[in-house]
Write an enzyme that holds these catalytic residues in place. Structure first.
Site, PDB file in Angstrom:
ATOM      1  N   LYS A  73      37.638 -21.108  28.754  1.00  0.00           N
ATOM      2  CA  LYS A  73      38.371 -21.886  30.555  1.00  0.00           C
ATOM      3  C   LYS A  73      39.440 -22.953  30.233  1.00  0.00           C
ATOM      4  O   LYS A  73      40.299 -23.229  30.827  1.00  0.00           O
ATOM      5  CB  LYS A  73      37.971 -21.790  31.391  1.00  0.00           C
ATOM      6  CG  LYS A  73      36.657 -20.332  31.882  1.00  0.00           C
ATOM      7  CD  LYS A  73      35.517 -21.182  32.910  1.00  0.00           C
ATOM      8  CE  LYS A  73      35.461 -19.352  33.298  1.00  0.00           C
ATOM      9  NZ  LYS A  73      34.435 -19.120  34.162  1.00  0.00           N
ATOM     10  N   ASP A 110      36.037 -20.391  40.401  1.00  0.00           N
ATOM     11  CA  ASP A 110      34.124 -20.144  40.612  1.00  0.00           C
ATOM     12  C   ASP A 110      33.529 -21.083  41.636  1.00  0.00           C
ATOM     13  O   ASP A 110      32.601 -20.779  42.045  1.00  0.00           O
ATOM     14  CB  ASP A 110      33.913 -21.228  39.138  1.00  0.00           C
ATOM     15  CG  ASP A 110      34.541 -20.061  38.052  1.00  0.00           C
ATOM     16  OD1 ASP A 110      34.698 -18.723  38.221  1.00  0.00           O
ATOM     17  OD2 ASP A 110      34.737 -19.909  37.375  1.00  0.00           O
ATOM     18  N   ALA A 136      26.513 -30.384  32.877  1.00  0.00           N
ATOM     19  CA  ALA A 136      27.214 -31.197  32.783  1.00  0.00           C
ATOM     20  C   ALA A 136      28.905 -30.394  32.145  1.00  0.00           C
ATOM     21  O   ALA A 136      29.892 -31.626  31.807  1.00  0.00           O
ATOM     22  CB  ALA A 136      26.510 -32.829  32.780  1.00  0.00           C
ATOM     23  N   ASN A 159      21.650 -33.947  33.025  1.00  0.00           N
ATOM     24  CA  ASN A 159      22.256 -32.909  31.986  1.00  0.00           C
ATOM     25  C   ASN A 159      21.743 -33.808  30.772  1.00  0.00           C
ATOM     26  O   ASN A 159      20.936 -35.280  30.576  1.00  0.00           O
ATOM     27  CB  ASN A 159      24.333 -33.159  31.687  1.00  0.00           C
ATOM     28  CG  ASN A 159      24.047 -32.360  30.244  1.00  0.00           C
ATOM     29  OD1 ASN A 159      23.735 -31.431  30.714  1.00  0.00           O
ATOM     30  ND2 ASN A 159      24.762 -32.816  29.390  1.00  0.00           N
ATOM     31  N   SER A 163      25.223 -38.623  29.177  1.00  0.00           N
ATOM     32  CA  SER A 163      26.217 -39.526  29.458  1.00  0.00           C
ATOM     33  C   SER A 163      27.376 -38.612  29.996  1.00  0.00           C
ATOM     34  O   SER A 163      28.515 -38.525  30.118  1.00  0.00           O
ATOM     35  CB  SER A 163      27.246 -40.096  28.101  1.00  0.00           C
ATOM     36  OG  SER A 163      27.471 -38.601  26.708  1.00  0.00           O
TER      37      SER A 163
HETATM   38  P1  ATR Z   1      29.268 -24.274  30.325  1.00  0.00           P
HETATM   39  O1  ATR Z   1      31.741 -24.068  30.315  1.00  0.00           O
HETATM   40  O2  ATR Z   1      28.918 -22.903  30.241  1.00  0.00           O
HETATM   41  O3  ATR Z   1      29.136 -25.334  31.551  1.00  0.00           O
HETATM   42  P2  ATR Z   1      29.106 -26.274  27.851  1.00  0.00           P
HETATM   43  O4  ATR Z   1      30.617 -27.254  28.236  1.00  0.00           O
HETATM   44  O5  ATR Z   1      29.509 -25.588  26.359  1.00  0.00           O
HETATM   45  O6  ATR Z   1      29.734 -24.734  28.532  1.00  0.00           O
HETATM   46  O7  ATR Z   1      28.436 -26.857  28.767  1.00  0.00           O
HETATM   47  C1  ATR Z   1      27.111 -26.489  28.439  1.00  0.00           C
HETATM   48  C2  ATR Z   1      25.493 -27.211  28.941  1.00  0.00           C
HETATM   49  O8  ATR Z   1      24.491 -26.409  29.626  1.00  0.00           O
HETATM   50  C3  ATR Z   1      25.609 -28.418  28.923  1.00  0.00           C
HETATM   51  O9  ATR Z   1      25.486 -29.150  30.198  1.00  0.00           O
HETATM   52  C4  ATR Z   1      24.552 -28.851  27.906  1.00  0.00           C
HETATM   53  O10 ATR Z   1      24.050 -29.469  27.957  1.00  0.00           O
HETATM   54  P3  ATR Z   1      24.407 -31.039  26.506  1.00  0.00           P
HETATM   55  O11 ATR Z   1      25.606 -31.476  27.224  1.00  0.00           O
HETATM   56  O12 ATR Z   1      23.155 -31.585  26.209  1.00  0.00           O
HETATM   57  O13 ATR Z   1      25.215 -29.751  25.492  1.00  0.00           O
HETATM   58  C5  ATR Z   1      23.690 -27.085  28.524  1.00  0.00           C
HETATM   59  N1  ATR Z   1      22.572 -27.083  28.326  1.00  0.00           N
HETATM   60  C6  ATR Z   1      22.708 -25.643  26.853  1.00  0.00           C
HETATM   61  N2  ATR Z   1      21.591 -24.877  26.578  1.00  0.00           N
HETATM   62  C7  ATR Z   1      20.850 -26.018  27.168  1.00  0.00           C
HETATM   63  C8  ATR Z   1      19.472 -26.351  26.946  1.00  0.00           C
HETATM   64  N3  ATR Z   1      18.479 -25.765  26.183  1.00  0.00           N
HETATM   65  N4  ATR Z   1      18.444 -26.961  27.395  1.00  0.00           N
HETATM   66  C9  ATR Z   1      19.417 -27.689  28.373  1.00  0.00           C
HETATM   67  N5  ATR Z   1      20.664 -27.701  28.747  1.00  0.00           N
HETATM   68  C10 ATR Z   1      21.289 -27.261  27.771  1.00  0.00           C
END
Ligand code: ATR
Length: 278
Positions: A73, A110, A136, A159, A163
């Site tokens: 995306k 979306d 986030a 999140n 940050s």
């Molecule tokens: P997407 O485009 O699907 O949102 P992304 O930009 O990689 O993918 O973001 C994934 C999100 O899921 C992030 O908010 C991530 O948290 P971090 O910013 O701390 O990485 C969150 N995420 C993924 N696995 C997680 C978990 N096990 N517990 C909490 N948050 C999770």
């Protein structure tokens, strides 16, 4: 916008990696059949570092529009010649279309799809409600502006990496009107009317580390992800006593309907497709 011409079949596709699991071909073919539109729709797995080349090949082979899913995306956002407001704000594109001059237009449907599922399909009135958004990343960014347009009392984002939540609040400050703030995972507040899981945790069978007491008596729990089984987040919400729970299948079909509308000028009925997929 593409039109039906006798004997002509417009070509569409979804690009992802992996993409074999995608329900988009099934959804768009059902829409095409229901609205008598002549089109083909395929799933294309592009190499992780080869999105732009794959889209160019598709165009050369006669493609007129496409959907874009994980992990492309942001690549689609970079590739588009022109962006709609939602794509601009989200920094992500899920729908592409070439105009008659060959310019590549980028859209993000979306957020509209989520709002349509929440408000129209589930009958949730978001005005003056308290909404918690967990996550986030790109999925969260794509739904913030439409959620704010529904005029909730407040929208709080939390999140794992705090940050990134703070950065989202900064990014949307011009459209947020003071109603959008960030909080810590440990103490986001209590009594939310709607808790949205926009993390990718569900995709790996994980549960974000959320505190108890997020919900009020009449709350909804909604996971933007979908799966054949209830996601860890929805199972957790059930343990918290939340009666109203839903995964993102409705959102998936509704964002597809928005894309179909952009491409074909007709908005398909979604209820039958949603229940068929369930
Ligand atoms: P997407 O485009 O699907 O949102 P992304 O930009 O990689 O993918 O973001 C994934 C999100 O899921 C992030 O908010 C991530 O948290 P971090 O910013 O701390 O990485 C969150 N995420 C993924 N696995 C997680 C978990 N096990 N517990 C909490 N948050 C999770």
């Amino acid at each position: 916008m593409a039109v039906n011409r006798p004997g002509h079949v417009d070509q569409y596709a979804v690009f992802g990696h992996p993409v074999g699991h995608s329900k988009s071909p099934q959804i768009h073919r059902a829409f095409a059949a229901a609205t008598a539109q002549q089109l083909s729709y395929q799933a294309i797995q592009a190499p992780v570092d080869g999105f732009a080349a794959a889209v160019a090949d598709f165009r050369l082979a006669g493609g007129v529009g496409c959907n874009v899913t994980v992990p492309f995306k942001a690549d689609a956002y970079e590739l588009a010649d022109q962006l709609d407001e939602e794509a601009q704000l989200a920094g992500a594109v899920n729908t592409l279309q070439w105009d008659s001059a060959g310019k590549l237009l980028g859209f993000n449907t979306d957020g509209k799809g989520l709002l349509r599922d929440l408000q129209h399909n589930l009958g949730i009135d978001l005005a003056d409600r308290k909404i918690l958004l967990v996550g986030a990343g790109g999925a969260a960014a794509g739904v913030i502006h439409p959620l704010l347009q529904a005029l909730p009392a407040k929208l709080v984002v939390i999140n794992r990496t705090a940050s990134r939540a703070e950065a989202l609040v900064q990014r949307f400050s011009s459209v947020a009107d003071g109603r959008f703030s960030s909080a810590t995972m440990a103490s986001p507040g209590k009594g939310f009317d709607l808790v949205l899981n926009a993390t990718s945790a569900s995709l790996s069978g994980e549960l974000p580390d959320l505190p108890a007491q997020l919900f009020s008596a009449d709350s909804w729990a909604y996971d933007l992800a979908y799966a054949d089984q209830p996601t860890p987040f929805l199972r957790w919400a059930q343990q918290q006593g939340v009666a109203q729970r839903r995964d993102g299948l409705g959102m998936l079909v509704e964002q597809a309907a928005e894309a179909f509308h952009l491409w074909r000028g007709v908005r398909p009925e979604t209820a039958a497709v949603i229940s068929q997929l369930r």
